[in-house]
Design a protein around this motif. Structure first.
Motif, short mmCIF file in Angstrom:
data_model
loop_
_atom_site.label_atom_id
_atom_site.label_comp_id
_atom_site.label_asym_id
_atom_site.label_seq_id
_atom_site.Cartn_x
_atom_site.Cartn_y
_atom_site.Cartn_z
N ARG A 27 9.70 -13.78 48.76
CA ARG A 27 8.00 -12.61 49.94
C ARG A 27 7.96 -11.73 48.86
N GLU A 28 8.01 -11.94 48.10
CA GLU A 28 7.65 -11.14 46.58
C GLU A 28 7.00 -12.14 45.91
N VAL A 29 6.94 -13.61 45.57
CA VAL A 29 6.67 -14.35 44.91
C VAL A 29 5.48 -14.50 45.41
N LEU A 30 5.63 -14.88 46.39
CA LEU A 30 4.14 -15.77 47.47
C LEU A 30 3.30 -14.87 47.66
N ARG B 165 8.88 -19.51 32.24
CA ARG B 165 7.54 -19.43 32.85
C ARG B 165 7.76 -19.93 34.52
N ALA B 166 9.07 -20.18 34.91
CA ALA B 166 10.04 -19.93 36.31
C ALA B 166 9.00 -18.30 37.21
N ASP B 167 8.70 -18.62 38.31
CA ASP B 167 7.81 -17.56 38.53
C ASP B 167 9.16 -16.36 39.05
N ARG B 168 10.62 -16.85 38.96
CA ARG B 168 11.62 -16.04 38.61
C ARG B 168 12.98 -16.57 38.29
N VAL B 169 13.78 -16.54 38.27
CA VAL B 169 15.05 -16.35 37.39
C VAL B 169 15.52 -15.32 38.06
N VAL B 170 16.25 -15.98 39.49
CA VAL B 170 18.21 -15.46 39.06
C VAL B 170 19.31 -15.51 38.81
N ALA B 171 19.24 -14.64 38.57
CA ALA B 171 20.94 -15.20 37.37
C ALA B 171 22.02 -14.30 38.51
N VAL B 172 23.12 -15.29 38.69
CA VAL B 172 24.15 -14.81 39.94
C VAL B 172 25.32 -14.09 38.95
N SER B 173 24.82 -13.62 37.92
CA SER B 173 25.92 -12.26 37.94
C SER B 173 24.82 -11.40 36.63
N THR B 174 25.59 -9.66 36.58
CA THR B 174 24.60 -8.89 34.83
C THR B 174 24.20 -9.72 34.17
N ALA B 175 26.46 -9.98 33.41
CA ALA B 175 26.98 -10.46 32.71
C ALA B 175 25.45 -12.06 32.09
N LEU B 176 25.25 -12.72 33.06
CA LEU B 176 24.64 -13.65 33.04
C LEU B 176 22.84 -13.76 32.24
N LYS B 177 22.76 -12.38 33.48
CA LYS B 177 21.05 -11.93 32.90
C LYS B 177 21.53 -11.26 31.28
N VAL C 293 7.85 -27.83 36.35
CA VAL C 293 6.02 -28.85 35.73
C VAL C 293 5.73 -28.93 37.23
N LEU C 294 6.97 -29.78 38.61
CA LEU C 294 5.83 -30.07 39.40
C LEU C 294 5.43 -28.68 40.28
N GLY C 295 6.26 -27.29 40.01
CA GLY C 295 5.01 -26.35 40.91
C GLY C 295 4.17 -26.51 40.22
N ARG C 296 4.02 -26.04 39.49
CA ARG C 296 2.57 -26.43 38.52
C ARG C 296 1.73 -27.14 38.56
N SER C 297 1.65 -27.57 38.84
CA SER C 297 0.80 -29.44 39.09
C SER C 297 0.19 -29.54 40.65
N LEU C 298 0.98 -28.16 41.25
CA LEU C 298 0.97 -28.75 42.42
C LEU C 298 -0.07 -27.04 43.33
N GLY C 299 0.41 -26.25 42.18
CA GLY C 299 -0.03 -24.89 42.36
C GLY C 299 0.80 -24.25 43.95
N ARG C 300 2.14 -24.46 43.00
CA ARG C 300 3.47 -23.57 44.24
C ARG C 300 4.88 -22.68 43.04
N PRO C 301 4.74 -21.80 43.73
CA PRO C 301 5.50 -21.08 42.95
C PRO C 301 6.80 -21.78 42.90
N VAL C 302 7.75 -20.99 41.35
CA VAL C 302 8.88 -21.69 41.49
C VAL C 302 10.39 -20.82 41.59
N VAL C 303 11.34 -20.88 41.97
CA VAL C 303 12.05 -19.56 41.77
C VAL C 303 14.12 -20.69 41.41
#
Length: 382
Positions: A372-375, A158-170, A120-130
């Motif tokens: 860098r990919e997100v930005l 709605r996040a620009d990317r989600v990092v999962a710390v494992s394959t199972a979690l993804k 929500v903060l990132g969208r209000s400021l126009g900044r990407p979020v991981v």
């Protein structure tokens, strides 16, 4: 690049060992980009309240740790059953106070409430979020209440990317319903300067233990969901080996011969305990990743773990053994097998295995590439 790293898991003076894996990641990233960290702490509206809510009262508003400015804004906390669905709004207000100086990207750890407030903060400021998902935020909390599941999926999609710390979690995140989430797998990292092979006898003497004894160490919460009951049952089948349980005792267990309840130890002494043992065990029913496992391997110790999610990305036969969760006989057999073949596991090779796959600097570089990919490569809308 200016990074705003956000997580209630970040350490503070009231909980100096809290979420050290998140803090270590922030320190590693500091060498690659400009990092500012925000670790919101709960605030209870009444002066009198449970200790677990009032202990943060004297945490400073800001502190500087290892070259990083770490802010501790307050957010209102109430019993989870009353207000957990509203916490993100209180959390957002706390984060909004940290929106200056400007930043290029937000990286929040834990999908809810941290991730939702950050989106929500990132969208209000126009900044990407991981946002990084660590385990319980996908595997446990969304199944307690339907609304919590809705909020978790909303954040992930709605996040620009989600990092999962494992394959199972993804896979579990997609199964939860977040089918539009852009998920990448980046594991947590271990600092090889803190976790490295040490002489077993020297470590044992430093801890006041008798050298030459066979030892297995467990590090984590001492509770049934972590498989401690199964582990104790497995040890009834083993002879000539001691078990040391290190961590906070959430559930009580009866004393047994050869089993030692050490209690919590400072984070800095965990490598010493791992160095004093022959094997580290993680018998959980569910694990988002398996931080203890990569720390043990970096210390040059083989591991036995359950097929509980994250460990499948970490443990192969060259570094230990995997068994089904909830099976004390299989767990005992695996521990006995690894202890009987310790010559196969050279400490230097285990350390190299851990650092080559999960070294902190390597993980930080992968995250920087993702930023860098997100930005510069475009984020996800919708």
């Amino acid at each position: 690049m200016r990074l705003l790293l956000v997580s209630h898991l970040l350490p503070n003076p009231a909980e100096p060992d809290r979420g050290r894996f998140v803090w270590d990641q922030a320190v590693a990233l500091r060498g690659l980009c400009e990092v500012r960290a925000v670790g919101p702490v709960p605030w209870f509206p009444l002066k009198l309240g449970p200790l677990r809510w009032t202990r943060w009262r004297y945490v400073p508003r800001y502190e500087r740790k290892e070259g990083i400015v770490l802010g501790h804004p307050r957010y209102i906390t109430l019993p989870r059953r009353w207000a957990f669905s509203l916490v993100w709004a209180f959390y957002l207000k706390a984060l909004s106070a940290e929106a200056s100086p400007p930043f290029d990207l937000v990286h929040a750890h834990v999908l809810y409430p941290d991730g939702m407030a950050a989106v929500v903060l990132g969208r209000s400021l126009g900044r990407p979020v991981v946002v990084t998902a660590h385990g319980s935020d996908v595997n446990f909390y969304p199944y307690e209440r339907k609304l919590w599941r809705v909020l978790t999926v909303w954040t992930a999609e709605r996040a620009d990317r989600v990092v999962a710390v494992s394959t199972a979690l993804k896979q579990n995140l997609y199964a939860l319903g977040a089918r539009r989430a852009r998920v990448v797998v980046v594991p947590d990292g271990v600092d090889g300067r803190k976790f490295f092979p040490m002489d077993k006898s020297s470590c044992a003497r430093s801890l006041g233990l008798e050298p030459g004894r066979r030892r297995v160490v467990y590090v984590g919460s001492i509770e049934e969901s972590k498989g401690v009951g199964v582990l104790l049952e497995a040890f009834e089948r083993l002879e000539g080996v001691e078990l040391f349980l290190i961590g906070r005792e959430v559930e009580g267990y009866p004393l047994r011969p050869g089993v030692h309840f050490v209690g919590p130890v400072p984070y800095e002494r965990v490598p010493l305990w791992m160095g004093a043992c022959d094997l580290v065990v993680q018998p959980s029913f569910s694990e988002g990743f398996g931080m203890t496992l990569i720390e043990a391997l970096s210390c040059g110790r083989p591991v036995v773990a359950t097929e509980s999610g994250g460990p499948q990305d970490i443990v192969g036969e060259e570094v230990g053994a995997l068994v089904p969760p909830g099976d004390p006989e299989a767990l005992a057999d695996a521990i006995d097998h690894v202890l009987g073949n310790l010559g196969r596991y050279r400490p230097e090779e285990l350390h190299a295995y851990a650092q080559g796959r999960f070294g902190l600097e390597r993980v930080a570089e992968r995250l920087l590439e993702l930023y860098r990919e997100v930005l510069y490569g475009g984020g996800v809308e919708g």
